[in-house]
Write an enzyme that holds these catalytic residues in place. Structure first.
Site, PDB file in Angstrom:
ATOM      1  N   HIS B 142       0.834  -1.211   0.000  1.00 59.70           N
ATOM      2  CA  HIS B 142       0.000   0.000   0.000  1.00 59.70           C
ATOM      3  C   HIS B 142       0.866   1.256   0.000  1.00 59.70           C
ATOM      4  O   HIS B 142       0.619   2.188  -0.769  1.00 59.70           O
ATOM      5  CB  HIS B 142      -0.926  -0.008   1.224  1.00 59.70           C
ATOM      6  CG  HIS B 142      -1.674   1.281   1.416  1.00 59.70           C
ATOM      7  ND1 HIS B 142      -2.670   1.686   0.553  1.00 59.70           N
ATOM      8  CD2 HIS B 142      -1.581   2.257   2.361  1.00 59.70           C
ATOM      9  CE1 HIS B 142      -3.159   2.857   0.957  1.00 59.70           C
ATOM     10  NE2 HIS B 142      -2.513   3.219   2.046  1.00 59.70           N
ATOM     11  N   ASP B 243     -11.593   2.598   6.805  1.00 62.56           N
ATOM     12  CA  ASP B 243     -11.175   3.980   7.034  1.00 62.56           C
ATOM     13  C   ASP B 243     -11.504   4.807   5.787  1.00 62.56           C
ATOM     14  O   ASP B 243     -10.640   5.063   4.942  1.00 62.56           O
ATOM     15  CB  ASP B 243      -9.670   4.000   7.340  1.00 62.56           C
ATOM     16  CG  ASP B 243      -9.210   5.345   7.853  1.00 62.56           C
ATOM     17  OD1 ASP B 243     -10.056   6.100   8.384  1.00 62.56           O
ATOM     18  OD2 ASP B 243      -8.012   5.645   7.733  1.00 62.56           O
ATOM     19  N   THR B 359      -4.211   0.673   5.407  1.00 61.62           N
ATOM     20  CA  THR B 359      -4.738  -0.137   4.320  1.00 61.62           C
ATOM     21  C   THR B 359      -3.870  -1.360   4.086  1.00 61.62           C
ATOM     22  O   THR B 359      -2.648  -1.252   4.040  1.00 61.62           O
ATOM     23  CB  THR B 359      -4.780   0.695   3.028  1.00 61.62           C
ATOM     24  OG1 THR B 359      -5.516   1.890   3.314  1.00 61.62           O
ATOM     25  CG2 THR B 359      -5.460  -0.060   1.904  1.00 61.62           C
TER      26      THR B 359
END
Lengths: 426, 426
Positions: B142, B243, B359
């Site tokens: 990520h 999120d 993430t």
């Protein structure tokens, strides 16, 4: 509702020293532990702490809609959640009770004994349980200085800075009341030139940040926003705020998600929350902003406050040296703009949330709000009154912040926000 | 203490569907509202919600040191603060009570009526009052993807990333339980090419982030740290965590202090906290780290967890499309490393604090944990099962996250973490 508590002509039957930060026109709110180990909510006049829990139990707030235990708590959160109308009723009533012409409490020795303490008999606590803490970055001089030092002097101010009241989330759990010792933090620091592995150890560049913080009440639900016109209604009051910073930890960690361990080891606040109402006489014109603010950030009127701010360093056992004189009015973005911005996306604001101003640096060298700026990252050490020099903060230094507003008739102050730096553990 | 609750051979007298996320080996903790409008702490077996407040009142926890009202609360914070020994005693006891061989509750119709509800009779609440919320950035894939998209593909991973479990503070007040509708946020976005003034309006690049979050207990005082060897003791359990992110708001605001309004409008969690204990069977080897971790981040053993994670988008009234399959084991930094890092500077961690993973993107295109990465900032739109395309999330889309661990003998799951996107206000 008229804020009769602000009447500049009122005198109290409690003795108030000249130049006290706490005349009867102030009436701040705090939480303290009495000598009998009871925690209560209180206010302060002169050098006296006043137990609002006892005052309420003895009937002095009759007629004001308050729950029985509203002041018998270890935080102000519930009282703050009661809203501005209640704060005003209570502040006005306290002013009446302690007015020199009012004999009801003045002449009741038994009640006075239960209600009034000397300040040296009580121990101040954290006044609120901080739900969320946001730190803004709202002084143009500070942002320019830091941008020059951390990044590029030619583009010190990033393009978004003049459009957005830039802010970021901080750590609530490490906000402590004045007097709490601060342990020098340990952490990773930038690798030496040519090395790949970071350094690790106690911070060598421990700094203060001269800030103020405002405390909010319940303002909006998830998905709603606070219009800038209504912002003041949600600001309970302000405290002095020293946002301790470890510059070497911060410099290595902060890209791309912002400061973290370089900040969250401690932030010290002054224990008395001075209400926005008490500061009304000190409103001054908004700063001139380079760009017309977007509509959601635009409001006419005086949203800046003239509050003198000072930072001093006291080496152990020596006299202090004032290292910075700044003013809250130097802020480029106002509190109203900050609150409107914070909620424009629907972010909920609750009672007891705290919003720091960011370091408040003025236009002159001696008004810079951090050692980083004052010594230009250690290049120009400060001469101390005891003959020593400081690039940053040494172990066993006590850092003392003070703040007050003053006009011809009244002085409203915050007292002190103090922290002593202890050596790193291990 | 042995975690007898994890016995894979145990069966419950409550019916559990095959492939349920909630066999008797799970025993997660949550807070729900009953049909009688009573808030209580509970657990779940199969499709039954179990009222732990009633269970305790009726004496089923006798012999375990618990205060009378520990489960009669609207958050798990106090129970979490009781510590790991208590969590284990309670989970083991619940397993015994619902063991198929145990008739004490099974054969007591009156008690069952007070204790057991169908899941469709209760309304799940936020399980904890989140004190502080930290979001890490712990997936290498990520960080590399986002670095490429937001900054420079050649130097996507910043030099600090491989040395530090990078994290930043988030907003606690906008953490909501699964099922809460999410309003598309409004805010400033980058100026158009050649313009100086920012754009303003509803976000056009609304995204999810597939994350997990762990919830801590009271761990350390200001100035102390949590040694990495002890980290697990302070992790109560995990939830699924979406999120929500507004990429256009984030891109304009995030330099230099990190994401703010692009994130703090909402984060959705799954309502059942699955304990770290329940996940013990799913420990897997730590990821290989490019650099030897500094001593405070170094621990031998299996600190990664094999948890399958999935994200789906369901357009209104249409069938859903699974857009991502990832796994918690792809994390580069472990929870133990994150907690040790978070406190190395003395930052206090409390019961009910939440720490997001960041993430979680895997190595393959279909395992990327955000639309930003999956569509490479909209350049490669995703085909949906209903024939439509998505670059980011549309109004009225429902985003559904799921997660579970499975081996030959047991499946431990989290249920769903769901949010529907409502159009922006105004």
């Amino acid at each position: 509702m008229e804020i009769t508590a602000n009447n500049p002509n009122r005198k109290s039957w409690l003795k108030v020293e000249e130049n006290s930060d706490f005349p009867i026109q102030n009436i701040p709110f705090g939480v303290f532990l009495t000598k009998d180990d009871i925690i209560t909510i209180g206010t302060r006049i002169g050098d006296f702490a006043i137990d609002l829990g006892a005052l309420h139990q003895l009937g002095y707030f009759d007629g004001i809609p308050l729950t029985d235990d509203i002041f018998l708590q270890d935080t102000l959160n519930d009282f703050i959640a009661d809203g501005r109308k209640t704060w005003r009723l209570v502040r006005n009533r306290i002013a009446e009770i302690f007015d020199v012409t009012n004999g009801s409490l003045r002449d009741n020795v038994e009640h006075k004994d239960k209600i009034i303490f000397r300040m040296d008999e009580v121990e101040m606590q954290l006044p609120v349980s901080v739900g969320d803490y946001t730190d803004f970055y709202a002084s143009k001089e500070h942002a320019t200085n830091v941008g020059s030092l951390f990044r590029d002097p030619k583009n010190a101010l990033l393009p978004n800075w003049l459009q957005i009241p830039i802010g970021y989330h901080g750590r609530s759990s490490s906000i402590v009341p004045s007097g709490t010792p601060i342990r020098r933090p340990i952490g990773q620091q930038r690798p030496n030139e040519g090395e790949t592995r970071p350094n690790f150890g106690p911070s060598k560049l421990l700094d203060f940040e001269l800030e103020m913080a405002f405390i909010t009440t319940v303002a909006n639900d998830l998905g709603d926003r606070i219009p800038i016109e209504d912002a003041d209604e949600y600001i309970f009051g302000l405290v002095l705020f020293n946002d301790w910073s470890a510059r070497d930890i911060q410099a290595w960690e902060y890209v791309p998600l912002g400061p973290f361990l370089g900040k969250n080891f401690a932030s010290t606040i002054s224990p008395w929350i001075v209400t926005l109402d008490a500061l009304e006489p000190f409103r001054v014109d908004n700063p001139k902003q380079d760009f017309e603010p977007l509509p959601y950030l635009k409001r006419e009127g005086k949203d800046s406050f003239d509050i003198n701010l000072q930072m001093a360093i006291q080496p152990e056992g020596k006299e202090e040296t004032v290292v910075c004189n700044s003013n809250f009015k130097y802020m480029y973005w106002t509190m109203a703009q900050q609150l409107a911005h914070h909620t424009v996306n629907g972010c909920p604001v609750n009672a007891g949330d705290m919003m720091g101003s960011g370091t408040i640096s003025g236009p002159t060298q001696d008004s810079f709000g951090s050692m980083l700026e004052l010594t230009w990252r250690g290049q120009k050490p400060l001469k101390m009154n005891d003959g020593s020099e400081r690039k940053f903060i040494n172990d066993n230094d006590t850092v003392i912040m003070r703040g007050y507003s003053q006009n011809d008739s009244v002085r409203i102050g915050f007292g002190e926000c103090v922290g002593k730096v202890l050596p790193a553990k291990e």
